[in-house]
Design a protein around this motif. Sequence first.
Motif, short mmCIF file in Angstrom:
data_model
loop_
_atom_site.label_atom_id
_atom_site.label_comp_id
_atom_site.label_asym_id
_atom_site.label_seq_id
_atom_site.Cartn_x
_atom_site.Cartn_y
_atom_site.Cartn_z
N ASP A 5 -3.39 9.05 2.87
CA ASP A 5 -3.70 9.23 1.45
C ASP A 5 -2.68 8.56 0.53
OD1 ASP A 5 -1.55 10.94 1.72
OD2 ASP A 5 -2.57 12.70 0.94
N ASN A 6 -1.75 7.82 1.11
CA ASN A 6 -0.75 7.10 0.31
C ASN A 6 -1.13 5.62 0.30
OD1 ASN A 6 1.56 5.65 -0.56
ND2 ASN A 6 2.87 7.36 0.01
N VAL A 7 -1.67 5.17 -0.82
CA VAL A 7 -2.16 3.80 -0.92
C VAL A 7 -1.03 2.79 -0.73
CG1 VAL A 7 -2.01 3.57 -3.43
CG2 VAL A 7 -3.75 2.30 -2.17
N LEU A 8 0.17 3.10 -1.16
CA LEU A 8 1.30 2.19 -1.00
C LEU A 8 1.62 1.96 0.47
CD1 LEU A 8 3.52 0.46 -2.25
CD2 LEU A 8 4.93 2.52 -2.41
N VAL A 9 1.57 3.01 1.26
CA VAL A 9 1.81 2.90 2.70
C VAL A 9 0.75 2.00 3.33
CG1 VAL A 9 1.76 4.17 4.89
CG2 VAL A 9 3.01 5.10 2.94
#
Length: 74
Positions: free
Chosen positions: A29-33
């Motif tokens: 759920d972490n778009v940056l990751v």
Amino acid sequence: MFKIEIKAILESLKIAWDSEFRQVEVECDNVLVVETILAGGAVNSRMSELRIIHQLLGRDWRVRLRHISGDHNK
């Protein structure tokens, strides 16, 4: 939070590989990751975990990494 999620993905990929799964779907759920890994930012990263993820993704298997909204991760 970024480092924790990277470590979780790394450990999940290691377990999947060692368990001889050759088709895996990873949701985060972490778009940056997700963007960092998919854009190849893992290759030259100072984080060893990202470099190891990149190496794991280069193995002979199919891994699908995708972003999911935080609402789906409850």
